[in-house]
Structure formats: structure tokens, C-alpha cells
Design an enzyme around this catalytic site. Structure first.
Site, PDB file in Angstrom:
ATOM      1  N   GLY A  30       0.987  -1.769   0.102  1.00  0.00           N
ATOM      2  CA  GLY A  30      -0.048  -0.156  -0.280  1.00  0.00           C
ATOM      3  C   GLY A  30       0.637   1.262   0.125  1.00  0.00           C
ATOM      4  CG  ASN A  41      -5.087  -7.239  -0.586  1.00  0.00           C
ATOM      5  OD1 ASN A  41      -6.047  -7.893   0.149  1.00  0.00           O
ATOM      6  ND2 ASN A  41      -4.494  -5.929  -0.645  1.00  0.00           N
ATOM      7  CB  SER A  45      -8.516  -4.633   0.340  1.00  0.00           C
ATOM      8  OG  SER A  45      -8.952  -3.769  -0.165  1.00  0.00           O
ATOM      9  CG  ASN A  77      -7.058   2.893   2.305  1.00  0.00           C
ATOM     10  OD1 ASN A  77      -7.226   2.788   1.181  1.00  0.00           O
ATOM     11  ND2 ASN A  77      -6.544   2.125   3.530  1.00  0.00           N
ATOM     12  CB  THR A  98      -0.456   3.805  10.299  1.00  0.00           C
ATOM     13  OG1 THR A  98      -1.475   3.268   8.954  1.00  0.00           O
ATOM     14  CG2 THR A  98      -1.163   5.124   9.834  1.00  0.00           C
ATOM     15  CG  ASN A 101      -5.761  -4.924   4.278  1.00  0.00           C
ATOM     16  OD1 ASN A 101      -5.626  -4.446   4.121  1.00  0.00           O
ATOM     17  ND2 ASN A 101      -5.911  -6.362   2.795  1.00  0.00           N
ATOM     18  CE  LYS A 137      -2.074  -7.171   4.320  1.00  0.00           C
ATOM     19  NZ  LYS A 137      -1.562  -5.734   3.896  1.00  0.00           N
ATOM     20  CG  ASN A 184     -10.691   0.381   0.154  1.00  0.00           C
ATOM     21  OD1 ASN A 184     -11.915   0.801   0.707  1.00  0.00           O
ATOM     22  ND2 ASN A 184      -9.734   0.511   1.133  1.00  0.00           N
ATOM     23  CB  THR A 185     -11.213  -4.288  -4.423  1.00  0.00           C
ATOM     24  OG1 THR A 185     -10.494  -3.313  -4.741  1.00  0.00           O
ATOM     25  CG2 THR A 185     -11.843  -5.169  -5.856  1.00  0.00           C
ATOM     26  N   GLY A 202      -8.388   1.728  -3.658  1.00  0.00           N
ATOM     27  CA  GLY A 202      -8.527   1.225  -4.485  1.00  0.00           C
ATOM     28  C   GLY A 202      -8.162   0.201  -5.060  1.00  0.00           C
ATOM     29  CG  PHE A 203      -6.685  -2.895  -4.711  1.00  0.00           C
ATOM     30  CD1 PHE A 203      -5.636  -3.185  -3.837  1.00  0.00           C
ATOM     31  CD2 PHE A 203      -6.777  -4.298  -5.517  1.00  0.00           C
ATOM     32  CE1 PHE A 203      -6.332  -4.078  -2.748  1.00  0.00           C
ATOM     33  CE2 PHE A 203      -7.364  -5.061  -4.751  1.00  0.00           C
ATOM     34  CZ  PHE A 203      -6.941  -5.205  -3.350  1.00  0.00           C
TER      35      PHE A 203
END
Length: 340
Positions: free
Chosen positions: A62, A177, A180, A110, A319, A243, A214, A182-183, A113-114
């Protein structure tokens, strides 16, 4: 307050987070040109995933999405760099703004979205980075392309296998992955019935390259143990835990600010307790030869030491870099070396 913290408070914290990241990335690339090579105490050398790592601490996927900062991150003291998430198809990711700071929690939200330029383009950069005499270990994190319907299992498999064919030959390890937030539909792939054939196909295509999966911190304990059993059954090299989380529990940040950040994965100290708990669950359930890479809420050398003591083979951060600055990895390495 350190010099970086002053810069962060009066500069970066007032910038759009994604713009600040791009500015920092340019500086990291320049560092990689000026002084390449991993600088870490020899006492920190670690063996994991069948590889030698200069230090057990590395940078999580990321941060270097397109594999452009490998040398610079190594020069800053990270023993491994997990690039990506990379997808078979280049894609812009989600609309901006899509990255937010929760400063009171030292956290990020975040929903990137890859966003990346695609597996083929990254493969060339990774191959070039491997030529360096002294370099970090390079992990490659792969994910599903957004154009592929998550409900179309054969298409999902073909998509991941395209990335595997392009990237396994240049990877020191491959991270799959499926976690996530975000997808759309991606986290559903953690269902064992879907995950087992996908991971088996990837492992078969990857050859001798170690394959890891992951997982999300939001799985319940039984689901974590189920994935551990699956990883053992497929003889995966390891599991990366964890994640980002979709939870917003226990935050110090004002509720209105959290609401403005909106949906997406939360990272940083708020995920630390669950990340550690998942590490302990995995270590208890997995055979010794399957490594666990721990990530989530790590900021200090004591945090890294705690994860290693709990059974992690490697530890990753992301982070903390935003809040601690470019000296972060070296600071953690010095702290770890002092206790060896």
C-alpha cells in the site's frame, strides 16, 4: 517534538494526504539513487519464508503501490518492501479524495481501490530493483482487477493467475490480497470454499516462489482458524495478518471527522489489539513451518518485539511512517538491536 513532527504539524498535516504521499515518494526515490542499500545492524538478520532478511521489520503493501521506491525504502532501513497491491489490469482506483488522517488516533482511513499501473509495468521495475547488490527483500502483493466480477470464480482465478505469471518470476515472495475493503466483493474471497481453489491455483503457478495470503482483522476467530487450516493444507509459506479494518470502534477522533472520512479501511494503533490477537490465533493453529507476518498498529521497537515474541516471523508497518517520518525504520532497528 522531532524535526519531522514539526514538519508534519505545520506542513504535511495541512496538505491533502495523497498529495503529501506523492511528495514523500519523490524524496524516497531520490534517497534510493543517492545511497542505495539496506543499512541495519547485522545482528538483526532474520530467516523467514526461506529467505534471509536484513531486519525483521519491513514496509507493508500500500505504501509503494507501483514498485517505484524499493531502493529508497531499503536505504531508510526497511528489511523488506511489499509492493502493490498490483492488479493484472492497470486501474485508477476509487475517486479522490480517498485517503484521510485521523490525527488524534495516529490512524489513516483509505479507500484507494488498488490504484496502480498494472502488473506488467511493475514487473519491469521490480526486475531492475533486484539487480542491486544490497537491496531489501521484495514481496509482491497481488489483488483482483476491478473489471473482473468477484462472483465469476473462473474469471477471478484467471485474473490472479495473470498477475502471478508476470510477477512471481521477479518476486522474493508473493502475497495474495483477498482482504482489502476497497474493492467490491474482494473480502468474500476469504470464504474457504472460494479461497482454497484460488490459492491452490496461484501456488501451482508460482513455482518455487513462497506464497502467502493476507487476511482481514474483521474475520471472527473461527474464520481465522479455518484459514490457518487451509494454509497448512495447501503448504503455503505464510499468512499476513492483518489488513485494514472496517470497524470504527474506540476512536478518539471526533465522530463528525470520522464520518467525513467515510468508508474505507482503518489502519494504525486502533487495529493493533485485533492484529495481535489474530497473530496469536494463527501461531497457535499453524504448523511451525508456516510463517506469520504481523502488521497493524506497529509504531515502536517494543511493538515489533511484542509481535516477534508472539510468534511473528516478520513485522510490517505503514501508518507509523506517516506520523514518525523517514527515520522511523532506522529508529526501530536501533531499538531492536539494543535488545539483542
Amino acid at each position: 517534538m522531532t524535526a519531522y513532527e514539526q514538519v508534519f504539524r505545520h506542513g504535511f498535516s495541512r496538505m491533502d494526504p495523497e498529495a503529501a504521499h506523492h511528495l514523500g515518494a519523490a524524496a524516497i526515490r531520490a534517497i534510493g539513487v543517492a545511497r542505495p542499500g539496506v543499512r541495519a545492524d547485522a545482528a538483526l538478520r532474520t530467516r523467514a519464508l526461506g529467505r534471509e532478511f536484513p531486519t525483521p521489520f519491513g514496509v507493508a503493501a500500500g505504501f509503494d503501490k507501483d514498485a517505484t521506491m524499493i531502493a529508497g525504502l531499503g536505504a531508510l532501513g526497511f528489511g523488506h518492501v511489499e509492493v502493490g497491491t498490483l492488479t493484472a489490469h492497470a486501474q485508477p482506483g476509487n475517486p479522490q479524495p480517498r485517503l484521510f488522517r485521523l490525527v488524534d488516533d495516529r490512524a489513516l482511513v483509505n479507500r484507494m481501490g488498488f490504484n496502480n499501473g498494472g502488473a506488467a509495468a511493475a514487473a519491469d521495475r521490480i526486475a531492475a530493483a533486484r539487480e542491486a547488490r544490497s537491496r531489501p527483500v521484495i514481496g509482491v502483493n497481488i489483488g483482483k482487477s476491478r473489471v473482473v466480477d468477484a462472483d465469476d470464480a473462473p474469471a477471478v482465478e484467471r485474473d490472479y493467475l495473470t498477475s502471478t505469471r508476470l510477477l512471481a518470476p521477479v518476486a522474493d515472495y508473493l502475497a495474495v490480497n483477498v482482504s482489502s475493503p476497497n474493492t467490491p466483493g474482494l473480502r468474500g474471497l476469504q470464504d474457504e470454499r472460494l479461497l482454497e481453489p484460488l490459492l491452490a491455483a496461484i501456488r501451482g503457478e508460482a513455482g518455487d516462489v513462497p506464497v502467502l495470503v493476507k487476511i482481514a482483522p474483521d474475520l471472527d476467530d473461527a474464520q481465522v482458524e479455518g484459514i490457518a487450516a487451509l494454509a497448512a493444507r495447501l503448504a503455503l509459506a505464510g499468512v499476513i495478518a492483518t489488513n485494514t479494518t472496517i470497524s470504527r470502534e474506540g476512536l478518539r477522533t471526533d465522530a463528525d471527522a470520522v464520518a467525513r472520512a467515510g468508508q474505507g479501511g482503518l489502519s494504525g494503533p486502533p487495529v493493533a489489539a485485533r492484529s495481535l490477537a489474530v497473530l496469536r490465533l494463527l501461531r497457535a493453529a499453524l504448523p511451525a513451518e508456516v510463517d506469520v507476518v504481523s502488521v497493524g498498529g506497529v509504531e515502536t521497537a517494543n511493538d515489533v518485539r511484542e509481535r516477534l515474541a508472539a510468534g511473528a516471523a516478520l513485522v510490517q508497518g505503514y501508518t507509523g511512517f506517516i506520523y514518525r517520518g523517514p527515520g522511523w525504520a532506522r529508529e526501530l532497528n536501533r531499538g531492536l538491536a539494543a535488545q539483542r
